[in-house]
Scaffold this motif. Structure first.
Motif, PDB file in Angstrom:
ATOM      1  N   TYR A   1     -14.322 -33.967  60.210  1.00 17.42           N
ATOM      2  CA  TYR A   1     -14.208 -34.580  61.534  1.00 17.42           C
ATOM      3  C   TYR A   1     -14.589 -33.572  62.618  1.00 17.42           C
ATOM      4  O   TYR A   1     -14.306 -32.378  62.513  1.00 17.42           O
ATOM      5  CB  TYR A   1     -12.776 -35.056  61.782  1.00 17.42           C
ATOM      6  CG  TYR A   1     -12.339 -36.199  60.905  1.00 17.42           C
ATOM      7  CD1 TYR A   1     -12.595 -37.526  61.274  1.00 17.42           C
ATOM      8  CD2 TYR A   1     -11.668 -35.964  59.716  1.00 17.42           C
ATOM      9  CE1 TYR A   1     -12.183 -38.581  60.469  1.00 17.42           C
ATOM     10  CE2 TYR A   1     -11.257 -37.013  58.892  1.00 17.42           C
ATOM     11  CZ  TYR A   1     -11.528 -38.322  59.281  1.00 17.42           C
ATOM     12  OH  TYR A   1     -11.123 -39.365  58.479  1.00 17.42           O
TER      13      TYR A   1
ATOM     14  N   VAL B   1     -13.944 -32.024  66.146  1.00 16.20           N
ATOM     15  CA  VAL B   1     -12.835 -31.894  67.091  1.00 16.20           C
ATOM     16  C   VAL B   1     -13.291 -31.176  68.365  1.00 16.20           C
ATOM     17  O   VAL B   1     -12.467 -30.628  69.109  1.00 16.20           O
ATOM     18  CB  VAL B   1     -11.623 -31.154  66.473  1.00 16.20           C
ATOM     19  CG1 VAL B   1     -11.050 -31.944  65.312  1.00 16.20           C
ATOM     20  CG2 VAL B   1     -11.991 -29.732  66.053  1.00 16.20           C
TER      21      VAL B   1
ATOM     22  N   SER C   1     -14.086 -32.330  71.079  1.00 17.57           N
ATOM     23  CA  SER C   1     -13.495 -32.922  72.284  1.00 17.57           C
ATOM     24  C   SER C   1     -12.095 -32.364  72.559  1.00 17.57           C
ATOM     25  O   SER C   1     -11.553 -32.539  73.656  1.00 17.57           O
ATOM     26  CB  SER C   1     -13.402 -34.443  72.143  1.00 17.57           C
ATOM     27  OG  SER C   1     -12.536 -34.796  71.070  1.00 17.57           O
ATOM     28  N   LEU C   2     -11.526 -31.682  71.562  1.00 23.52           N
ATOM     29  CA  LEU C   2     -10.164 -31.164  71.686  1.00 23.52           C
ATOM     30  C   LEU C   2     -10.113 -29.653  71.880  1.00 23.52           C
ATOM     31  O   LEU C   2      -9.215 -29.136  72.546  1.00 23.52           O
ATOM     32  CB  LEU C   2      -9.349 -31.538  70.433  1.00 23.52           C
ATOM     33  CG  LEU C   2      -9.245 -33.032  70.113  1.00 23.52           C
ATOM     34  CD1 LEU C   2      -8.507 -33.238  68.798  1.00 23.52           C
ATOM     35  CD2 LEU C   2      -8.548 -33.771  71.236  1.00 23.52           C
TER      36      LEU C   2
ATOM     37  N   SER D   1      -2.685 -33.109  67.923  1.00 27.80           N
ATOM     38  CA  SER D   1      -3.679 -33.988  68.559  1.00 27.80           C
ATOM     39  C   SER D   1      -4.451 -34.821  67.530  1.00 27.80           C
ATOM     40  O   SER D   1      -4.758 -35.993  67.775  1.00 27.80           O
ATOM     41  CB  SER D   1      -4.662 -33.152  69.383  1.00 27.80           C
ATOM     42  OG  SER D   1      -4.004 -32.523  70.458  1.00 27.80           O
ATOM     43  N   ILE D   2      -4.774 -34.207  66.388  1.00 24.98           N
ATOM     44  CA  ILE D   2      -5.603 -34.937  65.414  1.00 24.98           C
ATOM     45  C   ILE D   2      -4.842 -36.081  64.742  1.00 24.98           C
ATOM     46  O   ILE D   2      -5.460 -36.951  64.122  1.00 24.98           O
ATOM     47  CB  ILE D   2      -6.192 -33.991  64.343  1.00 24.98           C
ATOM     48  CG1 ILE D   2      -5.087 -33.312  63.522  1.00 24.98           C
ATOM     49  CG2 ILE D   2      -7.097 -32.954  64.984  1.00 24.98           C
ATOM     50  CD1 ILE D   2      -5.620 -32.430  62.407  1.00 24.98           C
TER      51      ILE D   2
ATOM     52  N   THR E   1      -3.423 -38.471  66.277  1.00 24.88           N
ATOM     53  CA  THR E   1      -3.625 -39.711  67.032  1.00 24.88           C
ATOM     54  C   THR E   1      -5.033 -39.844  67.607  1.00 24.88           C
ATOM     55  O   THR E   1      -5.399 -40.926  68.069  1.00 24.88           O
ATOM     56  CB  THR E   1      -2.610 -39.792  68.193  1.00 24.88           C
ATOM     57  OG1 THR E   1      -2.732 -38.619  69.007  1.00 24.88           O
ATOM     58  CG2 THR E   1      -1.187 -39.873  67.646  1.00 24.88           C
ATOM     59  N   ALA E   2      -5.805 -38.782  67.588  1.00 28.31           N
ATOM     60  CA  ALA E   2      -7.141 -38.822  68.199  1.00 28.31           C
ATOM     61  C   ALA E   2      -8.102 -39.637  67.349  1.00 28.31           C
ATOM     62  O   ALA E   2      -7.998 -39.690  66.114  1.00 28.31           O
ATOM     63  CB  ALA E   2      -7.668 -37.405  68.382  1.00 28.31           C
ATOM     64  N   ASP E   3      -9.034 -40.303  68.006  1.00 28.71           N
ATOM     65  CA  ASP E   3     -10.107 -41.028  67.326  1.00 28.71           C
ATOM     66  C   ASP E   3     -11.287 -40.063  67.179  1.00 28.71           C
ATOM     67  O   ASP E   3     -12.098 -39.915  68.089  1.00 28.71           O
ATOM     68  CB  ASP E   3     -10.508 -42.260  68.141  1.00 28.71           C
ATOM     69  CG  ASP E   3     -11.547 -43.107  67.434  1.00 28.71           C
ATOM     70  OD1 ASP E   3     -11.742 -42.899  66.215  1.00 28.71           O
ATOM     71  OD2 ASP E   3     -12.188 -43.939  68.095  1.00 28.71           O
ATOM     72  N   LEU E   4     -11.365 -39.405  66.028  1.00 31.55           N
ATOM     73  CA  LEU E   4     -12.314 -38.315  65.839  1.00 31.55           C
ATOM     74  C   LEU E   4     -13.591 -38.799  65.164  1.00 31.55           C
ATOM     75  O   LEU E   4     -13.533 -39.571  64.201  1.00 31.55           O
ATOM     76  CB  LEU E   4     -11.689 -37.210  64.979  1.00 31.55           C
ATOM     77  CG  LEU E   4     -10.413 -36.562  65.525  1.00 31.55           C
ATOM     78  CD1 LEU E   4      -9.827 -35.615  64.487  1.00 31.55           C
ATOM     79  CD2 LEU E   4     -10.697 -35.830  66.827  1.00 31.55           C
TER      80      LEU E   4
END
Length: 282
Positions: A23, A25, A27-28, A48-49, A51-54
């Motif tokens: 994935y 990441v 954006s994080l 964060s991962i 719940t994040a839409d990765l």
């Protein structure tokens, strides 16, 4: 958590592996560098991962080194008794330390380039430790609190440059492509016992190194503590912990070394594997 960096050389993005899927990441977090390891970013990323839409990353993507260029790579030499024996070296009474240039860092599956004028390019599968918290005069008891994770490293060496050209070992350790790091950094929770990991290496399919970190002369917390007595370890710094027997220099009855066309594969339990095709300098 397993941290990867993917994409073209010099333009890698940070990613993670979850259930064998890659994935993105980016954006994080911006990158796995000193700033990332210095703060609480690993824990924040882990949260964060959830719940994040990765975005999913295709597995055929090139993997870069599992971390951005650190401030330094500190190497521990002759840290397995069998390797010291095969090279006719005395068992160290204290860790032997040397540096490896960070310009040697490449992705885990990038080509190995034999240096110009090299005749003795050798292999060394090693467990590497990634520092996660600034360490200065750290006690052995506190050492694990300064570790961000563990990663596979091939500490390539040019033995003539290292041993026959005078001076320190760094000359034989620092050629471009001599530090493939990865495929991923595993955070400590991924590794049940860092002192019971099989590590292996093959050349052209023949197993030459087959050891276990249980045979380290100086263990991981001791090495972190010891090195921190002599220099400040910064977040993202790499300590590479030595290699077991089976290097080219130790082959019997005659040492032999890598040549263009050879294929080197290596791995460590829980830290994946890597593969380097050997090319001539051009």
């Amino acid at each position: 958590m397993k941290l990867i960096r993917f994409g073209e050389a010099g333009a890698e993005k940070p990613g993670v592996i979850i259930n064998e899927t890659y994935y993105d990441v980016s954006s994080l977090v911006s990158d796995y560098d000193e700033n990332f390891f210095a703060g609480d970013e690993i824990n924040k990323l882990a949260e964060s991962i959830k719940t994040a839409d990765l975005p999913i990353v295709e597995k055929n993507v090139r993997l870069g080194a599992a971390l951005a260029r650190p401030s330094k790579i500190i190497c521990v030499g002759l840290n397995y008794k069998d390797h010291a024996a095969e090279t006719n070296a005395a068992i160290p009474t204290e860790p032997i330390l040397f540096f490896k240039a960070t310009t040697a860092i490449v992705g885990p599956n990038d080509d190995l380039e034999i240096p110009k004028n090299s005749v003795k390019t050798d292999w060394e599968v090693e467990l590497a430790v990634v520092i996660g918290k600034k360490a200065k005069y750290v006690s052995e008891a506190d050492a694990y609190n300064h570790i961000a994770g563990y990663v596979l490293h091939n500490d390539y060496s040019e033995r003539e440059f290292q041993l026959e050209r005078n001076g320190q070992w760094v000359k034989g350790k620092s050629a471009d492509t001599f530090a493939p790091i990865g495929p991923f950094i595993a955070t400590p929770d991924e590794i049940e016992d860092v002192h019971n990991l099989r590590l292996w290496l093959t050349v052209n399919g023949k197993t030459l190194q087959d050891g276990n970190t249980s045979n380290l002369i100086f263990n991981v917390p001791f090495m972190v503590s010891y090195i921190s007595q002599f220099m400040t370890l910064l977040p993202g710094d790499v300590i590479t912990t030595g290699t077991p027997a089976g290097v080219g220099l130790g082959q019997k009855p005659t040492p032999w070394y890598l040549k263009p066309g050879d294929v080197v594969e290596l791995g460590i339990d829980g830290l994946g594997s890597s593969k380097q095709n050997v090319k001539a300098y051009s």
